[in-house]
Scaffold this active site. Sequence first.
Site, PDB file in Angstrom:
ATOM      1  N   TYR A  47       0.819  -1.214   0.000  1.00  0.00           N
ATOM      2  CA  TYR A  47       0.000   0.000   0.000  1.00  0.00           C
ATOM      3  C   TYR A  47       0.855   1.268   0.000  1.00  0.00           C
ATOM      4  O   TYR A  47       0.396   2.333  -0.396  1.00  0.00           O
ATOM      5  CB  TYR A  47      -0.933   0.030   1.217  1.00  0.00           C
ATOM      6  CG  TYR A  47      -2.069  -0.961   1.150  1.00  0.00           C
ATOM      7  CD1 TYR A  47      -2.247  -1.791   0.054  1.00  0.00           C
ATOM      8  CD2 TYR A  47      -2.971  -1.075   2.195  1.00  0.00           C
ATOM      9  CE1 TYR A  47      -3.286  -2.701   0.006  1.00  0.00           C
ATOM     10  CE2 TYR A  47      -4.019  -1.981   2.151  1.00  0.00           C
ATOM     11  CZ  TYR A  47      -4.169  -2.793   1.052  1.00  0.00           C
ATOM     12  OH  TYR A  47      -5.202  -3.683   1.006  1.00  0.00           O
ATOM     13  N   LYS A  57       2.675 -15.493   2.311  1.00  0.00           N
ATOM     14  CA  LYS A  57       2.608 -16.198   1.025  1.00  0.00           C
ATOM     15  C   LYS A  57       4.047 -16.570   0.682  1.00  0.00           C
ATOM     16  O   LYS A  57       4.584 -16.186  -0.361  1.00  0.00           O
ATOM     17  CB  LYS A  57       1.949 -15.264  -0.014  1.00  0.00           C
ATOM     18  CG  LYS A  57       1.586 -15.926  -1.307  1.00  0.00           C
ATOM     19  CD  LYS A  57       0.467 -16.926  -1.205  1.00  0.00           C
ATOM     20  CE  LYS A  57       0.229 -17.589  -2.544  1.00  0.00           C
ATOM     21  NZ  LYS A  57      -0.605 -18.793  -2.471  1.00  0.00           N
ATOM     22  N   ASP A  80      -3.902 -17.860   1.330  1.00  0.00           N
ATOM     23  CA  ASP A  80      -5.056 -18.466   0.642  1.00  0.00           C
ATOM     24  C   ASP A  80      -5.704 -19.516   1.534  1.00  0.00           C
ATOM     25  O   ASP A  80      -6.939 -19.598   1.646  1.00  0.00           O
ATOM     26  CB  ASP A  80      -4.662 -19.033  -0.722  1.00  0.00           C
ATOM     27  CG  ASP A  80      -3.332 -19.759  -0.716  1.00  0.00           C
ATOM     28  OD1 ASP A  80      -2.564 -19.621   0.260  1.00  0.00           O
ATOM     29  OD2 ASP A  80      -3.042 -20.484  -1.691  1.00  0.00           O
ATOM     30  N   ASP A 123      -5.912  -6.604   5.528  1.00  0.00           N
ATOM     31  CA  ASP A 123      -7.061  -5.816   5.081  1.00  0.00           C
ATOM     32  C   ASP A 123      -8.192  -6.772   4.668  1.00  0.00           C
ATOM     33  O   ASP A 123      -9.350  -6.633   5.078  1.00  0.00           O
ATOM     34  CB  ASP A 123      -6.607  -4.963   3.878  1.00  0.00           C
ATOM     35  CG  ASP A 123      -7.624  -3.917   3.490  1.00  0.00           C
ATOM     36  OD1 ASP A 123      -8.673  -3.823   4.147  1.00  0.00           O
ATOM     37  OD2 ASP A 123      -7.375  -3.193   2.502  1.00  0.00           O
ATOM     38  N   ASP A 175     -11.679  -8.140   7.147  1.00  0.00           N
ATOM     39  CA  ASP A 175     -13.056  -7.922   6.687  1.00  0.00           C
ATOM     40  C   ASP A 175     -13.803  -9.252   6.586  1.00  0.00           C
ATOM     41  O   ASP A 175     -14.987  -9.337   6.921  1.00  0.00           O
ATOM     42  CB  ASP A 175     -13.073  -7.218   5.323  1.00  0.00           C
ATOM     43  CG  ASP A 175     -13.191  -5.715   5.478  1.00  0.00           C
ATOM     44  OD1 ASP A 175     -12.986  -5.227   6.603  1.00  0.00           O
ATOM     45  OD2 ASP A 175     -13.497  -5.038   4.484  1.00  0.00           O
TER      46      ASP A 175
END
Length: 358
Positions: A140, A191, A223, A247, A251
Amino acid sequence: MSKNILILPGDGIGPEIVAEAVKVLQVLKDQGEDIAWSFGHLGGAAYDAEGHPYPESTQKAARAADAILMGSVGGPKYDALPRELRPERGILGIRKDLGLFANLRPALAYEELAAASSFKPEVIAGLDLLILRELTGDIYFGQPRGRRETADGHAEGYDTMHYSVPEIERIARVGFEAARKRGKRLCSVDKENVLETSRLWREVVTRVATEYPDVELSHMYVDNAAMQLVKNPKQFDVMVTGNLFGDILSDEASMLAGSIGMLPSASLDVNNKGLYEPIHGSAPDIMRQNKANPLATILSVGMMFKYSFDRGDVADRIDAAVRAVLRAGKRTGDIAMPGETVIGTREMGDAVVAALLR
Ligand code: NAD
């Protein structure tokens, strides 16, 4: 010395839900807690009052405060403003200014609300999970980023993911410390099979783990973590991850709890000074109608006592009061099942206050 709390009600339902949290603060003060609070502007309300979403007066007060309680910011009224004056700039500004790098998002599924979730009750009943997201690094904010032209003349967008050793160490430590205060299990999400950044992330977290022999560390690919969160979320105690993965996963986890009106959050700096806020937005569709659920904001006060004031006992009392209110069948519209009586924002706040006084 008094703990000094800055309160930033913000926009939309912000002032209404914060007013209920202030009732809770007042009870705690009356019961002997050494706290004091003052109010400031952030977001659209700050633009209206002072011409900027994070004005100087708020900057000064935020830097001086021991902790900050925020409602929510934003609303259609401000959508036409230039980007740098939009309410969200206020949040990004305060996070950056105060160096708030660790975002804590608990996902707690109350037994009483299990039927309101879109998950099977047995999957989520009793769920108590904490997702810790790094907030100031990763793709980001990574440079270089932008657009360029490829050799064969196509436009291409690109971003850069990176984490340095100190950045990983400090968020890992927050994760281990949080796990220590809870179920003593930390799952680091990355990852590592594909990304260099994740390979370093895993190495560093594994090294920091040697300082916390009492906490059990595991690693999971992002994942798989996304899958496990909906399959068997109760396997997790604390999850720690980077900005991008966090992020998305936080959620996803919020849906486990049934309503965003129930979920608090904290963003901490290196000294555990924090900004506390509900995870939901300013809900302009229900503002000034006495419909908003104030519990996420009230639970944010609990997190403030736990993480910034090291008073887990007060947080436990607030949690217990919220549980008692739910057990007694009190429901705002967002958490009510068909046929259940719905109460308003103010009545819900009063119910928590009454439970705290019992
Ligand atoms: P939202 O979270 O405000 O609302 C989504 C839905 O959930 C709405 O139907 C709303 O009525 C409901 N809801 C939210 N909080 C509730 C509560 N406490 N009780 C009962 N129902 C509740 O998201 P949105 O509609 O996408 O965004 C509205 C505004 O909020 C936008 O301006 C957005 O930028 C802003 N926003 C701010 C924050 C923040 O302040 N941290 C976070 C997200 C969105």
